[in-house]
Design a protein around this motif. Structure first.
Motif, PDB file in Angstrom:
ATOM      1  N   UNK A   2       0.836  -1.201   0.000  1.00  0.00           N
ATOM      2  CA  UNK A   2       0.000   0.000   0.000  1.00  0.00           C
ATOM      3  C   UNK A   2       0.870   1.250   0.000  1.00  0.00           C
ATOM      4  N   UNK A   3       1.938   1.231   0.792  1.00  0.00           N
ATOM      5  CA  UNK A   3       2.832   2.395   0.843  1.00  0.00           C
ATOM      6  C   UNK A   3       3.537   2.586  -0.501  1.00  0.00           C
ATOM      7  N   UNK A   4       3.906   1.484  -1.147  1.00  0.00           N
ATOM      8  CA  UNK A   4       4.545   1.568  -2.468  1.00  0.00           C
ATOM      9  C   UNK A   4       3.584   2.199  -3.466  1.00  0.00           C
ATOM     10  N   UNK A   5       2.315   1.787  -3.418  1.00  0.00           N
ATOM     11  CA  UNK A   5       1.332   2.363  -4.322  1.00  0.00           C
ATOM     12  C   UNK A   5       1.189   3.861  -4.074  1.00  0.00           C
ATOM     13  N   UNK A   6       1.198   4.277  -2.813  1.00  0.00           N
ATOM     14  CA  UNK A   6       1.123   5.699  -2.505  1.00  0.00           C
ATOM     15  C   UNK A   6       2.263   6.480  -3.124  1.00  0.00           C
ATOM     16  N   UNK A   7       3.460   5.920  -3.067  1.00  0.00           N
ATOM     17  CA  UNK A   7       4.631   6.570  -3.662  1.00  0.00           C
ATOM     18  C   UNK A   7       4.471   6.649  -5.181  1.00  0.00           C
ATOM     19  N   UNK A   8       3.976   5.572  -5.793  1.00  0.00           N
ATOM     20  CA  UNK A   8       3.797   5.554  -7.251  1.00  0.00           C
ATOM     21  C   UNK A   8       2.772   6.605  -7.687  1.00  0.00           C
ATOM     22  N   UNK A   9       1.728   6.783  -6.897  1.00  0.00           N
ATOM     23  CA  UNK A   9       0.740   7.809  -7.223  1.00  0.00           C
ATOM     24  C   UNK A   9       1.373   9.193  -7.192  1.00  0.00           C
ATOM     25  N   UNK A  10       2.170   9.468  -6.162  1.00  0.00           N
ATOM     26  CA  UNK A  10       2.856  10.755  -6.063  1.00  0.00           C
ATOM     27  C   UNK A  10       3.784  10.963  -7.249  1.00  0.00           C
ATOM     28  N   UNK A  11       4.506   9.920  -7.635  1.00  0.00           N
ATOM     29  CA  UNK A  11       5.437  10.020  -8.753  1.00  0.00           C
ATOM     30  C   UNK A  11       4.693  10.300 -10.063  1.00  0.00           C
ATOM     31  N   UNK A  12       3.546   9.655 -10.240  1.00  0.00           N
ATOM     32  CA  UNK A  12       2.780   9.854 -11.471  1.00  0.00           C
ATOM     33  C   UNK A  12       2.283  11.294 -11.589  1.00  0.00           C
ATOM     34  N   UNK A  13       1.777  11.834 -10.494  1.00  0.00           N
ATOM     35  CA  UNK A  13       1.298  13.225 -10.518  1.00  0.00           C
ATOM     36  C   UNK A  13       2.465  14.178 -10.768  1.00  0.00           C
ATOM     37  N   UNK A  14       3.598  13.931 -10.098  1.00  0.00           N
ATOM     38  CA  UNK A  14       4.770  14.790 -10.266  1.00  0.00           C
ATOM     39  C   UNK A  14       5.297  14.745 -11.695  1.00  0.00           C
TER      40      UNK A  14
END
Length: 226
Positions: A2-14
């Motif tokens: 779940x934490x990895x997915x959160x990081x991936x979401x942030x990276x995608x928006x950035x």
């Protein structure tokens, strides 16, 4: 994970993503939720898991600044249900199934299940699904408004890709402002006031200028997302 997915979401928006699609790797099942066999009643602290991991991720996904879409094959159960429905849109294959059948093991559904069922289906049908633990097939889920659309499995990827591409070509800033209105809720007068504030904001965007120019020149707009 779940934490990895959160990081991936942030990276995608950035990185400038204008529509984010959430799906299982390959052709696997979307997400079947907790490993029930690993639960230790009297020892585990389920509230800590929800507060520390589940709730932050689902909150991040629900309020992400760009449109989001879940694409569901197979099961979306428990946490998987919350994950799928935290996205703005949900597409499913007709043979997918949705639910939170925790009543069969004496548990209370989590991951926003009560909120999503009540918001999308109404109090009575939400209560029925929680109290019975019945799983809802993809086709029925679309018919009752739990998900946006159900399509044959062979057409799922193509349908999702076309819809995501159409959204990504849109005026991303304006879509974000509309998303904020939808998520904020409120009565009629509240929404009218919120729309007025968002219109003021959207008038400062490059996409509005492009949209007006394209209309005046009788051509299709080419939105930059700004």
């Amino acid at each position: 994970e779940a934490r990895v997915l959160g990081v991936r979401l942030e990276e995608a928006v950035a990185a400038g993503a204008r529509c984010i699609v959430l799906h299982a790797e390959g052709a696997g099942t979307f997400c079947a939720g907790w490993d029930i066999g690993s639960i230790r009643p009297g020892q585990d602290d389920p509230a800590a898991m929800i507060e520390d991991v589940v709730a932050p991720l689902l909150h991040q996904l629900r309020y992400l600044a760009v449109p989001t879409m879940s694409v569901v094959r197979g099961a979306a159960l428990g946490f998987g249900l919350g994950l799928a429905l935290s996205c703005d849109l949900c597409l499913a294959e007709e043979g997918a199934f949705f639910g939170s059948p925790f009543r069969h093991i004496g548990m209370v559904p989590d991951s926003g299940t009560h909120f999503f069922l009540r918001e999308r289906l109404g109090q009575a049908l939400a209560a029925e699904l929680v109290f019975t633990g019945r799983l809802v097939p993809g086709r029925e889920a679309a018919q009752i408004g739990l998900v946006n659309r159900a399509v044959p499995e062979a057409a799922l990827d193509e349908t999702a890709a076309a819809l995501a591409a159409d959204i990504a070509r849109g005026p991303t800033a304006a879509l974000r402002l509309s998303k904020e209105i939808l998520l904020a809720g409120g009565g009629f007068d509240t929404v009218l006031a919120h729309e007025a504030r968002q219109l003021r904001a959207v008038f400062a965007t490059a996409d509005l200028r492009e949209g007006i120019a394209a209309f005046q020149q009788r051509r299709k707009p080419e939105f930059s997302g700004r």
